[in-house]
Design an enzyme around this catalytic site. Structure first.
Site, short mmCIF file in Angstrom:
data_model
loop_
_atom_site.label_atom_id
_atom_site.label_comp_id
_atom_site.label_asym_id
_atom_site.label_seq_id
_atom_site.Cartn_x
_atom_site.Cartn_y
_atom_site.Cartn_z
N LYS A 85 0.84 -1.21 0.00
CA LYS A 85 0.00 0.00 0.00
C LYS A 85 0.88 1.26 0.00
O LYS A 85 2.10 1.18 0.05
CB LYS A 85 -0.95 -0.03 1.19
CG LYS A 85 -1.96 -1.21 1.11
CD LYS A 85 -3.05 -0.98 0.09
CE LYS A 85 -3.84 -2.19 -0.40
NZ LYS A 85 -4.42 -3.11 0.52
C1 LIG Z 1 -5.59 -4.04 0.88
C2 LIG Z 1 -7.04 -3.84 0.90
C3 LIG Z 1 -7.82 -4.21 2.01
C4 LIG Z 1 -7.29 -5.00 3.17
O1 LIG Z 1 -6.22 -4.40 3.78
P1 LIG Z 1 -5.37 -5.22 4.87
O2 LIG Z 1 -4.61 -4.16 5.60
O3 LIG Z 1 -4.48 -6.16 4.10
O4 LIG Z 1 -6.32 -5.95 5.73
C5 LIG Z 1 -9.17 -3.90 2.00
N1 LIG Z 1 -9.73 -3.27 0.94
C6 LIG Z 1 -9.02 -2.93 -0.14
C7 LIG Z 1 -9.70 -2.22 -1.26
C8 LIG Z 1 -7.65 -3.23 -0.21
O5 LIG Z 1 -6.96 -2.91 -1.31
#
Ligand SMILES: *Cc1c(COP(=O)(O)O)cnc(C)c1O
Length: 396
Positions: free
Chosen positions: A195
């Site tokens: 991210k």
């Molecule tokens: C990455 C992601 C999540 C989950 O995030 P985590 O921190 O891995 O639990 C949820 N929604 C979207 C759209 C994502 O890209």
């Protein structure tokens, strides 16, 4: 130009991150404590905008945990309906299942990757006798804020809560100064490894309502009314606590919070680097009959570069296109395989592909290209040349 493979994503970790983590390792306090508290405060300050009076942040061990806490605090009960786009990661929907409630999938806008307000209204209308319409979970796909004015209007009309999946949207400041993730009842950010800023695994909840914040804070740590940290630093009875609920274990440890603080300090630099890469892609893929550029606008965090292939002008499928890119040493991805085609959701809710025409069109034509801070100009050029040469070879 190097011909080493171009990875799809790579975190940007420097000396600051290394030292911040080492300091925690040497401090004797590894779990949630001063670092997590500081991270929450700094993050809240960063996303505070004109509409964020009383905004507070709660650090969690993933965005999935945060979304679960948010849905629980918003009072989602078994059999309730929660509306979200089909074009998202399963985390958005699975937390609804954790509560024995039911996700209702909604199509995206034509040519876009965001929930379609008109389709959302229809979905609410069409499911009137299937359960109580309790909440909407819009996803700020790519970190481009979705049409929150429409989402909030629809939610207000039906008395529904809004939980923003802001996993992609940091930082994501809209034209009016508001930050994506601070507009609904709760917003949840992700710090997963790929991210925009990362703690390896982690997330942050943004919330304005005091009662919701309190509920999520208690449920984050076993349903206990005081955090472990407060218990050990408070001079009153350190051993005493009360369990108010069978809660969860969703806290973010200080090792990761320290990493998050170092990443937060460079978040704008990282954004600038992604914006610069996107500008090169936008420039070089524009005016081509083979591609459609990702929609963009104010506050776009440019977490992904979701190029769309114009399949009617090409003699190659998106899947084969990805294989050809791989042969050239260029990794790519797809965001997302829609949830309505996933075996679990498809079978459980008896879903039909034809009910999501825009989502299917987006899915079948989308390729997420590498866009990570630290990509060299040479790597960006290789991606562009690779994509363009495949399109030229398979042009109709
Ligand atoms: C990455 C992601 C999540 C989950 O995030 P985590 O921190 O891995 O639990 C949820 N929604 C979207 C759209 C994502 O890209």
């Amino acid at each position: 130009m190097s011909d080493a493979p171009v990875p799809y994503a790579r975190p940007f970790i420097g000396r600051e991150e290394e030292e911040a983590v080492l300091e925690v390792l040497r401090s004797g306090w590894l779990t949630t404590g001063a670092q997590a508290l500081a991270f929450e405060k700094e993050f809240a300050n960063f996303i505070k905008g004109p509409a964020s009076t009383g905004l507070q942040c709660l650090a969690v061990n993933s965005a999935t945990s945060g979304l679960h806490l948010a849905a629980e605090a918003c009072g989602i009960k078994p059999g309730d309906l929660v509306f979200l786009p089909s074009l998202t990661f399963t985390a958005t929907a699975e937390v609804i299942r954790y509560l024995d409630a039911d996700p209702v999938f909604v199509d995206v806008k034509p040519g876009a990757f965001h929930i379609d307000p008109a389709a959302l209204e229809h979905a609410i209308e069409n499911t009137k006798n299937k359960g109580a319409a309790k909440a909407i979970m819009p996803v700020h796909y790519n970190g481009l804020p979705c049409d929150m004015d429409s989402v909030m209007r629809i939610a207000g009309k039906h008395g529904m809560k809004v939980i923003e999946d802001a996993a992609h949207s940091f930082p994501s400041v809209m034209e009016d100064g508001r930050h994506a993730g601070t507009i609904g009842d709760v917003g949840v950010f992700s710090f997963y490894a790929n991210k925009t800023i990362t703690t390896g695994e982690g997330g942050m909840i943004a919330v304005k309502d005091e009662a919701l914040a309190k509920r999520m804070s208690v449920m984050r740590s076993h349903g206990i009314d005081r955090s472990v940290w407060t218990r050990y630093t408070d001079l009153k009875a350190s051993w005493y606590y009360e369990v108010l609920e069978a809660g969860f274990k969703y806290n973010l440890p200080d090792i990761l919070a320290a990493l998050g603080r170092a990443q937060l300090a460079r978040a704008l630099d990282l954004l600038e680097m992604r914006v610069a890469i996107a500008a090169v892609y936008d420039d070089l893929f524009s005016n081509s009959e083979h591609f459609a550029l990702p929609p963009t606008g104010a506050g776009d965090a440019r977490h992904l570069y979701p190029l769309r292939l114009n399949l009617s002008a090409l003699k190659i499928s998106r899947d084969d296109f990805i294989d050809k890119l791989k042969e050239k040493g260029i990794a790519s991805s797809v965001h997302y395989i829609p949830l309505h085609v996933m075996p679990f959701y498809k079978n459980r809710y008896n879903l039909n592909e034809d009910d999501f025409p825009q989502t299917m069109a987006a899915y079948k034509s989308e390729i997420s290209l590498p866009i990570w801070p630290g990509m060299t100009e040479g790597q960006v050029s290789r991606v562009v040349e690779g994509v363009k040469s495949i399109a030229a070879e398979y042009a109709k």
